[in-house]
Scaffold this motif. Structure first.
Motif, PDB file in Angstrom:
ATOM      1  N   TRP A 249      27.771  10.256  -0.851  1.00 48.37           N
ATOM      2  CA  TRP A 249      27.087  11.316  -1.599  1.00 48.37           C
ATOM      3  C   TRP A 249      26.155  10.715  -2.641  1.00 48.37           C
ATOM      4  CZ3 TRP A 249      26.682  15.929   0.259  1.00 48.37           C
ATOM      5  CH2 TRP A 249      27.695  16.437   1.076  1.00 48.37           C
ATOM      6  N   GLY A 250      26.585   9.608  -3.242  1.00 49.37           N
ATOM      7  CA  GLY A 250      25.751   8.922  -4.229  1.00 49.37           C
ATOM      8  C   GLY A 250      24.436   8.475  -3.614  1.00 49.37           C
ATOM      9  N   LEU A 251      24.522   7.896  -2.418  1.00 53.09           N
ATOM     10  CA  LEU A 251      23.304   7.433  -1.750  1.00 53.09           C
ATOM     11  C   LEU A 251      22.391   8.613  -1.406  1.00 53.09           C
ATOM     12  CD1 LEU A 251      21.620   5.189  -0.433  1.00 53.09           C
ATOM     13  CD2 LEU A 251      22.918   5.558   1.666  1.00 53.09           C
ATOM     14  N   ALA A 252      22.991   9.713  -0.919  1.00 56.32           N
ATOM     15  CA  ALA A 252      22.192  10.903  -0.578  1.00 56.32           C
ATOM     16  C   ALA A 252      21.477  11.429  -1.831  1.00 56.32           C
ATOM     17  CB  ALA A 252      23.086  11.981   0.028  1.00 56.32           C
ATOM     18  N   ALA A 253      22.193  11.441  -2.956  1.00 54.85           N
ATOM     19  CA  ALA A 253      21.600  11.917  -4.216  1.00 54.85           C
ATOM     20  C   ALA A 253      20.472  10.986  -4.660  1.00 54.85           C
ATOM     21  CB  ALA A 253      22.672  12.002  -5.301  1.00 54.85           C
ATOM     22  N   LEU A 254      20.738   9.679  -4.590  1.00 51.91           N
ATOM     23  CA  LEU A 254      19.741   8.691  -5.018  1.00 51.91           C
ATOM     24  C   LEU A 254      18.434   8.881  -4.250  1.00 51.91           C
ATOM     25  CD1 LEU A 254      18.714   6.050  -6.313  1.00 51.91           C
ATOM     26  CD2 LEU A 254      19.942   4.794  -4.546  1.00 51.91           C
ATOM     27  N   ILE A 255      18.543   9.032  -2.941  1.00 52.21           N
ATOM     28  CA  ILE A 255      17.339   9.157  -2.120  1.00 52.21           C
ATOM     29  C   ILE A 255      16.626  10.482  -2.415  1.00 52.21           C
ATOM     30  CG2 ILE A 255      16.479   9.314   0.245  1.00 52.21           C
ATOM     31  CD1 ILE A 255      18.584   7.259   1.052  1.00 52.21           C
ATOM     32  N   ALA A 256      17.390  11.558  -2.598  1.00 53.21           N
ATOM     33  CA  ALA A 256      16.777  12.863  -2.887  1.00 53.21           C
ATOM     34  C   ALA A 256      15.990  12.814  -4.203  1.00 53.21           C
ATOM     35  CB  ALA A 256      17.850  13.953  -2.952  1.00 53.21           C
ATOM     36  N   PHE A 257      16.611  12.266  -5.259  1.00 49.27           N
ATOM     37  CA  PHE A 257      15.928  12.178  -6.562  1.00 49.27           C
ATOM     38  C   PHE A 257      14.660  11.326  -6.466  1.00 49.27           C
ATOM     39  CE2 PHE A 257      20.265  12.875  -8.644  1.00 49.27           C
ATOM     40  CZ  PHE A 257      19.980  14.170  -9.038  1.00 49.27           C
ATOM     41  N   ALA A 298      23.129  18.542  -6.441  1.00 48.85           N
ATOM     42  CA  ALA A 298      24.280  19.038  -5.673  1.00 48.85           C
ATOM     43  C   ALA A 298      25.071  17.863  -5.078  1.00 48.85           C
ATOM     44  CB  ALA A 298      23.809  19.986  -4.571  1.00 48.85           C
ATOM     45  N   CYS A 299      24.341  16.871  -4.537  1.00 47.26           N
ATOM     46  CA  CYS A 299      25.007  15.703  -3.951  1.00 47.26           C
ATOM     47  C   CYS A 299      25.779  14.929  -5.010  1.00 47.26           C
ATOM     48  CB  CYS A 299      23.997  14.760  -3.305  1.00 47.26           C
ATOM     49  SG  CYS A 299      23.267  15.412  -1.818  1.00 47.26           S
ATOM     50  N   LEU A 300      25.148  14.767  -6.161  1.00 42.48           N
ATOM     51  CA  LEU A 300      25.777  13.979  -7.222  1.00 42.48           C
ATOM     52  C   LEU A 300      27.053  14.674  -7.714  1.00 42.48           C
ATOM     53  CD1 LEU A 300      25.423  11.354  -8.659  1.00 42.48           C
ATOM     54  CD2 LEU A 300      23.994  12.474 -10.359  1.00 42.48           C
ATOM     55  N   ARG A 301      27.034  16.010  -7.757  1.00 42.70           N
ATOM     56  CA  ARG A 301      28.249  16.723  -8.154  1.00 42.70           C
ATOM     57  C   ARG A 301      29.370  16.461  -7.157  1.00 42.70           C
ATOM     58  NH1 ARG A 301      24.840  20.708 -10.067  1.00 42.70           N
ATOM     59  NH2 ARG A 301      24.866  21.850  -8.101  1.00 42.70           N
ATOM     60  N   ARG A 302      29.015  16.388  -5.863  1.00 40.83           N
ATOM     61  CA  ARG A 302      30.034  16.081  -4.842  1.00 40.83           C
ATOM     62  C   ARG A 302      30.597  14.678  -5.051  1.00 40.83           C
ATOM     63  NH1 ARG A 302      30.649  18.758   0.034  1.00 40.83           N
ATOM     64  NH2 ARG A 302      32.373  17.296   0.153  1.00 40.83           N
ATOM     65  N   ALA A 316      22.040   6.867  -8.610  1.00 36.57           N
ATOM     66  CA  ALA A 316      21.699   8.284  -8.483  1.00 36.57           C
ATOM     67  C   ALA A 316      21.761   8.963  -9.846  1.00 36.57           C
ATOM     68  CB  ALA A 316      22.644   8.971  -7.503  1.00 36.57           C
ATOM     69  N   ALA A 317      22.785   8.626 -10.639  1.00 32.96           N
ATOM     70  CA  ALA A 317      22.933   9.236 -11.962  1.00 32.96           C
ATOM     71  C   ALA A 317      21.733   8.865 -12.847  1.00 32.96           C
ATOM     72  CB  ALA A 317      24.240   8.795 -12.611  1.00 32.96           C
ATOM     73  N   ILE A 318      21.269   7.618 -12.719  1.00 30.09           N
ATOM     74  CA  ILE A 318      20.094   7.177 -13.482  1.00 30.09           C
ATOM     75  C   ILE A 318      18.866   8.008 -13.089  1.00 30.09           C
ATOM     76  CG2 ILE A 318      18.433   5.264 -13.681  1.00 30.09           C
ATOM     77  CD1 ILE A 318      21.036   3.415 -13.501  1.00 30.09           C
ATOM     78  N   GLN A 319      18.706   8.198 -11.776  1.00 30.04           N
ATOM     79  CA  GLN A 319      17.584   9.013 -11.299  1.00 30.04           C
ATOM     80  C   GLN A 319      17.712  10.456 -11.784  1.00 30.04           C
ATOM     81  OE1 GLN A 319      14.880   7.959  -9.768  1.00 30.04           O
ATOM     82  NE2 GLN A 319      15.652   5.865  -9.836  1.00 30.04           N
ATOM     83  N   ALA A 320      18.962  10.939 -11.847  1.00 28.67           N
ATOM     84  CA  ALA A 320      19.190  12.318 -12.298  1.00 28.67           C
ATOM     85  C   ALA A 320      18.732  12.482 -13.743  1.00 28.67           C
ATOM     86  CB  ALA A 320      20.668  12.681 -12.160  1.00 28.67           C
TER      87      ALA A 320
END
Lengths: 438, 125
Positions: A249-257, A298-302, A316-320
């Motif tokens: 999920w972290g990777l999915a969030a990172l790429i989305a951001f 949403a991914c990062l919350r997961r 991902a959190a940094i990108q967020a």
């Protein structure tokens, strides 16, 4: 229906279902090369049949059936060639006989893409060929396009891929998802390979802007364009399939951001001049993709409920935090400092260390940031110092801190150094400009 | 699917090995063979004498040569083989990890290509 519409329908199905169909075809035989041949024959057949017969109600099922018949034909001829004197008729059919049933319900068949991902990243496969193999089998990219983004001649890339597929078949690497016990070691290889797809898309970004490479690199540009979107799609799919793996999920969030911010990197096009680069802090957040940011959130919350966050969750959190500026108008530098410090502890890359020093310069003062930069540059062993010397982000970030500290002459020299190390013209232009201002 | 586990390890002369260590090694290999057999995967196994007892035959320019010792005098030598029949590479690798000689050498997991039945070749599937 005309040929053009049929082609469009076939391309849509290929884009959405190539990996899913290939995984199904290869999983029962372990023979990826043969499954690829069968599937491309099925697509060719579709281009012939669909214009006159219309697109079938379930194009995936149609393609799977035709491909399975092809596989069976190729077994038959291989059998006739190699084993004619032997009486092993029972060997032949395997489950391909099921392909006689035209009404295959593809959705009812278990998805084998996850198994395919784990085959591509199996420990018995050379790490250098894992990402290319995934690009080819799961995403359907051809060797020429993969070679273009990896800067390897198409024939050399094709040979590597052929060797890897031969090895999978002949050593019989199984199409299985590893057990819970083996998962941690195996999962990181899959995540690395997907991240590899995303990272090489940035090489494409340079190509796209006319940087390295020559005009004949059109294949590289097209591949990179697709790659960014596909890496996102693949990371999302993997996260959903694995469900409980926080790093996925972290990777999915990172790429989305990261994808969300792409439209803001360059100024909007104006007639008569090249699009100019804008650094992150000066980007117009209205240009960022709000839907992708929401995806990332949403991914990062997961991913969140985990004791020790991994590398991808932290990135991902940094990108967020950066993306949150679109809502709040502010960048939370203190949060960034905490996150980068954690990232340096978990995955101490040069990039993370430079970013941390840069953030320290913002949270405390430019001189404190420069002191941290100095500590990186004085690093042990010697090869670290040499790597720092060649690391463009180090010079660009240090130049920024020097400028903020009012050390104009030094800043100008560092901006110039950073400009020389940049392949992307828009970024180089920006840095040269900063060097002139000081 | 047949795989051969090729055990490579540095050769130790009997003098430098204590009787205890020798007995311990023999017990470990006895138990390994019994485990493979009970799991129904063992087709055959051989522990080889030291390479100092080997004789290498070569044909160079039409002349037969008989050489005392191994073909290549390397630190690690082939010390034994286990032929097993399992479903796939992952299963073969699992058994490879359990070979006692993993403690002091490497285990090569090699898929078979052909094998004989009553003197006739059969493909490995």
């Amino acid at each position: 229906m005309n040929a053009q519409e049929a082609r469009a329908a076939a391309e849509r199905t290929a884009r959405a279902s190539y990996g899913r169909l290939l995984a199904l075809l290869a999983a029962s035989t372990g023979d990826l090369a043969q499954a690829e041949d069968a599937l491309s024959a099925a697509f060719e057949q579709a281009l012939i049949s669909w214009p006159s017969d219309g697109v079938p109600a379930n194009p995936e099922a149609w393609l799977l059936t035709v491909a399975r018949n092809r596989q069976r034909d190729s077994w038959k001829s291989a059998y006739n060639r190699a084993f004619a004197p032997l009486d092993t008729t029972g060997e032949l059919g395997r489950d391909a006989m099921a392909a006689d049933v035209v009404e295959v319900d593809v959705d009812a068949i278990a998805d084998k893409r996850l198994e395919l991902l784990f085959v591509c990243t199996h420990p018995a496969i050379d790490p250098a060929v894992r990402t290319p193999l995934m690009l080819q089998t799961v995403l359907g990219f051809d060797a020429a396009r993969i070679g273009a983004v990896f800067n390897v001649p198409a024939t050399a890339m094709a040979q590597r891929l052929v060797r890897a597929k031969k090895r999978i078949k002949e050593a019989r690497i199984p199409f299985v998802v590893p057990s819970r016990q083996d998962m941690p070691g195996r999962l990181s290889a899959v995540l690395e390979a997907i991240y590899g797809c995303y990272a090489i898309a940035w090489v494409g970004e340079f190509l796209e802007n006319g940087g390295v490479g020559d005009a004949s690199d059109a294949g590289g540009v097209a591949a990179a364009d697709d790659l960014r979107g596909e890496a996102h799609y693949r990371a999302m799919t993997l996260a959903q399939l694995l469900d409980n793996e926080a790093e996925a999920w972290g990777l999915a969030a990172l790429i989305a951001f990261s994808l969300a911010r792409v439209p803001g990197r360059l100024e909007p096009a104006e007639p008569g001049r090249d699009r100019r680069f804008r650094p992150l802090e000066e980007q117009d957040t209205a240009l960022w993709d709000a839907a992708l940011i929401a995806d990332g959130d949403a991914c990062l919350r997961r991913a969140l409920p985990v004791a020790v966050p991994g590398r991808f969750q932290l990135e991902a959190a940094i990108q967020a935090v950066h993306c949150a500026r679109a809502r709040s108008g502010l960048t939370d530098w203190t949060a960034l400092r905490t996150l980068y410090a954690a990232l340096v502890a978990v995955a101490p890359s040069l990039g993370a260390q430079v970013a941390l020093a840069s953030v320290i310069g913002r949270v405390e003062n430019p001189e404190a940031g420069l002191t941290a930069m100095g500590a990186i540059a004085a690093g042990e062993p010697a090869w670290v110092r040499a790597a720092v010397e060649r690391f463009q982000p180090f010079h660009a970030a240090r130049a920024e801190l020097l400028a903020r500290a009012g050390r104009t002459a030094e800043a100008s020299a560092e901006f110039t150094a950073a400009a020389f190390m940049t392949h992307e013209p828009a970024v180089r232009h920006y840095l040269v400009n900063r060097a002139e201002i000081g | 699917m047949r795989y051969t586990l090729l055990l490579h390890y540095p050769e130790m002369d009997a003098a430098s090995l204590s009787e205890e260590a020798m007995a311990e090694g023999q017990r470990a290999f006895a138990s390994y063979a019994a485990t493979l057999h009970q799991a129904g995967v063992l087709l055959g196994a051989e522990i080889l004498q030291p390479s100092s007892n080997t004789t290498t035959l070569t044909l160079a320019d039409g002349v037969l040569h008989v050489q005392d010792g191994p073909f290549a005098d390397t630190k690690e030598q082939l010390g034994g083989t286990f032929v097993i029949e399992v479903l796939d590479l992952d299963a073969a690798v699992e058994w490879g990890w359990l070979a006692p000689s993993i403690e002091w050498g490497s285990v090569e997991v090699r898929p078979g290509a052909l094998f004989t039945v009553d003197g006739a070749w059969r493909p490995n599937t």
